[in-house]
Scaffold this active site. Structure first.
Site, mmCIF file in Angstrom:
data_model
loop_
_atom_site.group_PDB
_atom_site.id
_atom_site.type_symbol
_atom_site.label_atom_id
_atom_site.label_comp_id
_atom_site.label_asym_id
_atom_site.label_seq_id
_atom_site.Cartn_x
_atom_site.Cartn_y
_atom_site.Cartn_z
ATOM 1 N N GLY A 90 0.821 -1.210 0.000
ATOM 2 C CA GLY A 90 0.000 0.000 0.000
ATOM 3 C C GLY A 90 0.851 1.255 0.000
ATOM 4 N N THR A 124 4.755 1.462 6.288
ATOM 5 C CA THR A 124 3.382 1.004 6.431
ATOM 6 C C THR A 124 2.662 1.896 7.417
ATOM 7 O OG1 THR A 124 1.930 -0.732 7.306
ATOM 8 C CG2 THR A 124 4.185 -0.753 8.069
ATOM 9 N N ASP A 152 0.355 1.038 9.256
ATOM 10 C CA ASP A 152 0.048 0.258 10.460
ATOM 11 C C ASP A 152 1.234 0.175 11.409
ATOM 12 O OD1 ASP A 152 -2.513 -0.315 9.516
ATOM 13 O OD2 ASP A 152 -1.821 -2.088 8.443
ATOM 14 N N ARG A 202 -25.541 11.728 18.957
ATOM 15 C CA ARG A 202 -25.411 10.326 18.584
ATOM 16 C C ARG A 202 -24.127 9.720 19.157
ATOM 17 N NH1 ARG A 202 -27.176 10.502 12.154
ATOM 18 N NH2 ARG A 202 -29.260 11.391 12.497
ATOM 19 N N GLY A 225 -6.311 -1.281 9.694
ATOM 20 C CA GLY A 225 -5.557 -2.063 10.657
ATOM 21 C C GLY A 225 -6.156 -3.444 10.746
ATOM 22 N N ARG A 226 -5.740 -4.329 9.836
ATOM 23 C CA ARG A 226 -6.347 -5.659 9.781
ATOM 24 C C ARG A 226 -5.826 -6.568 10.878
ATOM 25 N NH1 ARG A 226 -5.093 -8.290 4.603
ATOM 26 N NH2 ARG A 226 -3.283 -6.919 4.520
ATOM 27 N N GLU A 257 -10.329 -1.956 11.632
ATOM 28 C CA GLU A 257 -11.082 -2.727 10.642
ATOM 29 C C GLU A 257 -10.969 -4.233 10.879
ATOM 30 O OE1 GLU A 257 -9.656 -2.960 6.650
ATOM 31 O OE2 GLU A 257 -7.587 -2.579 7.220
ATOM 32 N N ARG A 259 -4.181 7.410 4.243
ATOM 33 C CA ARG A 259 -2.892 7.273 3.582
ATOM 34 C C ARG A 259 -2.777 8.191 2.366
ATOM 35 N NH1 ARG A 259 -3.429 1.218 2.645
ATOM 36 N NH2 ARG A 259 -1.177 1.367 2.953
#
Length: 360
Positions: A5, A131, A133, A168, A176-177, A229, A280
């Site tokens: 990425g 990265t 992340d 709300r 961030g998998r 995520e 990103r």
């Protein structure tokens, strides 16, 4: 070559590498589209070489450090996992036929794993970790992380206005998998009520009442929640999505699913936002420009000094380098014991002294 990425700061690094190498009297070739570009090259076909590589000179890299992304384009290809089989020999053949003496590769965990593999084959490689992340083992910092955090904090605080106006609960989903560091630090710096990270499953029976209580006690009848995520909600069946490429994401991510649970159980409306690629995108912040320039300069110096097979790194605030294979030793993830309160879904700081700049 850039792979994986894109992140802000890559172009600054490309510029530093190019100018440093030119000062050494070297010729610089920029391979395009990551490892996929190599697979598209037929050394006997000049047209394929022209399409997949550029000669980098001072004119080509002038001013590129001011923009995000990568001028070389990128892909997530791993030559070892092609339908035709392992294409490592093809990559080595291309490098040999094109007269490439050494490579500097910019990438995340996937890209740099193949870089380490090439180094094991005897080719001279310097790896540069990037990265958003920040999950490459062997370095405290990867290019792109600071900008991603900055973008996320700005967006979270901007979304407060709508969430507050409509009274709300805001649910902001961040990339961030497998690692929740981006969500953890963004949530901490934006001082949101709760942060759900990829490493710790979220029990909605606990989290939802906490958010409802946060909203009631806020004084302005709203609350904010950040979620990775890759986070899991207790009771949901595993979807297998974590094993998929980041380019193959399903609709209705975990942020949407959490919001539906909140509304169903409390009757409180939600504001849901996936920041996704906005994290990103755009130009790099000062930190990623600095690290991009420094990592690029260090990579050239290592090659000049005959030190190949290394990954540049930042450790304890100092620029250094480690063996290319260091990232293979383990998967980097949040130290939940020292940095996260799993019962309250919040960052916690047990100690500051002796910790790296990002407390991680």
């Amino acid at each position: 070559m850039t792979g994986g990425g894109d992140v802000p700061g890559l172009n600054a690094c490309i510029r530093a590498i190019t100018l440093g190498a030119l000062d050494e009297g070297w010729t610089v070739t920029g391979f395009r589209r990551g490892w996929e570009g190599f697979l598209r090259i037929d050394p006997d076909d000049p047209a394929t070489i022209e399409a997949q590589s550029w000669t980098l000179d001072r004119a080509r890299v002038r001013g590129i450090d001011r923009s995000g992304g990568t001028i070389l384009h990128t892909s997530r290809t791993d030559p070892r996992t092609q339908k035709e089989g392992d294409r490592t020999d093809h990559v080595l053949h291309v490098l040999d036929q094109l007269g490439i003496d050494a490579m500097i590769t910019l990438g995340g965990d996937g890209t740099l794993r193949f870089s380490a593999h090439l180094a094991d084959q005897g080719f001279k490689v310097i790896s540069i970790p990037k990265t958003m992340d920040n999950d490459v083992h062997g370095t405290d910092y990867c290019i792109g992380f600071s900008t991603a955090i900055t973008r996320s904090v700005e967006a979270i605080n901007a979304l407060r206005t709508t969430t507050r106006s409509h009274e709300r609960i805001g649910v902001i989903e961040l990339f961030g998998r497998r690692s929740g560091e981006t969500a953890l630090l963004s949530g901490f710096l934006a001082q949101v009520a709760r942060t759900v990270i990829a490493e710790v499953p979220a029990d909605s029976d606990i989290l939802v009442p906490l958010l409802a209580e946060d909203r009631e006690q806020s004084g302005e009848n709203y609350a904010m929640c950040v979620i990775s995520e890759g986070a899991r909600i207790v009771g949901e069946e595993a979807s297998g999505e974590l094993g998929k490429s980041a380019t193959h994401r399903v609709e209705g991510g975990v942020g949407q699913r959490l919001a539906r649970i909140i509304e169903a159980r409390t009757g409180i409306g939600t504001v849901v936002q996936e920041l996704a690629y906005l994290m990103r995108s755009g130009e790099p912040d000062a930190m990623d420009r600095m690290v991009g320039f420094a990592f690029g300069g260090l990579a050239v110096q290592l090659l000049r000094d005959g030190k190949a097979g290394r990954m540049v790194a930042l450790t304890d605030g100092n620029y250094c380098h480690v063996p290319n294979g260091t990232l293979l030793e383990q998967q980097k993830s949040v130290d939940t014991a020292n940095l996260y309160d799993s019962a309250a879904y919040r960052a916690k700081l047990l100690r500051i002294e002796g910790m790296p700049m990002f407390l991680y």
